[in-house]
Design an enzyme around this catalytic site. Structure first.
Site, PDB file in Angstrom:
ATOM      1  N   CYS A  55     -21.785 -14.927  60.871  1.00  0.00           N
ATOM      2  CA  CYS A  55     -22.047 -16.274  61.411  1.00  0.00           C
ATOM      3  C   CYS A  55     -23.358 -16.837  60.869  1.00  0.00           C
ATOM      4  CB  CYS A  55     -22.166 -16.241  62.942  1.00  0.00           C
ATOM      5  SG  CYS A  55     -21.013 -15.170  63.778  1.00  0.00           S
ATOM      6  N   ASP A  56     -24.392 -16.016  60.753  1.00  0.00           N
ATOM      7  CA  ASP A  56     -25.744 -16.558  60.579  1.00  0.00           C
ATOM      8  C   ASP A  56     -26.401 -16.287  59.219  1.00  0.00           C
ATOM      9  OD1 ASP A  56     -25.615 -17.523  63.154  1.00  0.00           O
ATOM     10  OD2 ASP A  56     -26.365 -15.670  64.032  1.00  0.00           O
ATOM     11  N   CYS A  85     -24.641 -11.229  64.493  1.00  0.00           N
ATOM     12  CA  CYS A  85     -23.480 -11.586  63.669  1.00  0.00           C
ATOM     13  C   CYS A  85     -23.922 -12.120  62.309  1.00  0.00           C
ATOM     14  CB  CYS A  85     -22.632 -12.624  64.397  1.00  0.00           C
ATOM     15  SG  CYS A  85     -21.205 -13.179  63.448  1.00  0.00           S
TER      16      CYS A  85
END
Ligand code: NAP
Length: 303
Positions: free
Chosen positions: A132-133, A129
């Site tokens: 997200c990261d 992801c």
């Protein structure tokens, strides 16, 4: 006793809930992760009609959720463990629910590379992801594995943070849409390692390198990097339905064009069913059809 239980709160499940709510069916949506589904793993969506400037996935899915809740549809956080298709009983981590009909909109989950180091370094450099990261990889070197639309979109997103983004793909050509490939080529931070696969992810506490095998000359080399983002497709999230419905060989649920499955009163829509195109737009279309079929099924049982 609910009229309808919808398993999954992504675009397909929420659209089914919207139509079910408008038909005044007493409806429950069960979602095991975040309401909005897998699309939340991408930052924006560019090909959902009506948003020429693109729209953030959080905003789009938030609006869908609001629209559904306004109709009085209940949304619960629970994982479905098992279905009793005959009794129409749904066993979850939050207890059992009875219903007259079920729509499965459980979507799909990220496929794994299944190479040494992948599991060990998940959350320590290996990610599925970028949304997200990506901020953890500011000015770092990352690799992105795969050749579809997801790889292209996420590589572009990562390039806003990372120093370099290397796309590793097992073929000579990507299968991503041409418009995305044009953007990849124009991005000076993005480069390509083609006809190659990752055979191992290495490091001490965190990812420090991947081993890349060149499929043309069969040589292997270490490639220094800090992050590995894996986008090699998705597998249907249908494990909890084992032996309950008919599936294709990859585990996608078989339906007809009205979203009927092989079992009476159970419908399926979105990325968990076998079809030719996996997009938010047709997941929503599937959801509307499934809700209409479920409504007609429930009405026919009352007669
Ligand atoms: P995808 O289109 O199925 O592509 C997966 C890629 O990973 C392919 O290039 C495939 O290679 C490669 N691959 C598969 N298994 C591999 C392995 N074991 N090792 C190395 N490479 C492997 O998947 P996706 O890009 O994640 O997209 C999933 C679905 O969502 C697609 O239907 C896609 O169109 C849709 N999507 C759409 C958008 C958009 O329209 N904006 C954005 C994201 C996703 P091969 O080419 O050799 O098969």
């Amino acid at each position: 006793m609910y009229d309808l239980i919808i398993i999954g709160g992504g675009p397909a499940g929420l659209t089914a809930a919207l139509y079910a709510g408008r038909s005044r069916l007493n409806t429950l949506v069960l979602e095991k992760m975040a309401v909005g589904g897998r699309i939340l793993m991408s930052e924006t969506i560019e090909n959902y009609p009506g948003f020429p400037q693109s729209i953030s996935t959080v905003e789009l899915m938030g609006r869908m959720e609001e629209q559904v809740r306004k109709l009085g549809v209940k949304i619960e956080s629970a994982e479905v463990l098992e279905l009793d298709c005959l009794k129409k009983e749904v066993k979850t981590t939050n207890g059992k629910f009875d219903t007259r009909a079920i729509i499965v909109a459980s979507g799909a989950r990220a496929r794994k590379l299944n190479v040494p180091g992948e599991e060990k370094f998940t959350g320590r450099g290996v990610s599925y992801c970028a949304t997200c990261d990506a901020p953890f990889f500011k000015d770092k070197k990352v690799v992105v594995v795969g050749g579809g639309n997801a790889v292209a979109e996420e590589a572009i997103y990562l390039s806003r943070f990372a120093q370099t983004v290397s796309i590793i793909h097992r073929r000579q050509d990507l299968r991503a849409d041409s418009i995305l490939q044009e953007r990849l080529l124009a991005n000076h931070k993005i480069n390509f390692i083609l006809s190659s696969v990752v055979t191992e992810i290495k490091g001490a506490q965190k990812v420090q390198a991947v081993v890349i095998k060149d499929l043309l000359n069969l040589t292997e080399r270490d490639f220094i990097c800090d992050g590995v983002f894996i986008y090699i497709g998705y597998d249907p999230d249908t494990g909890f339905l084992k032996n309950k419905l008919n599936f294709d060989e990859k585990g996608f649920i078989l339906t007809d064009d009205k979203m009927f499955t092989s079992t009476s009163g159970i419908f399926a829509c979105g990325d968990c069913r076998q079809k030719s195109l996996y997009q938010v737009i047709n997941a929503c279309g599937d959801g509307a059809v499934a809700a209409d079929s479920a409504y007609k099924f429930i009405s026919s049982q009352e007669r």
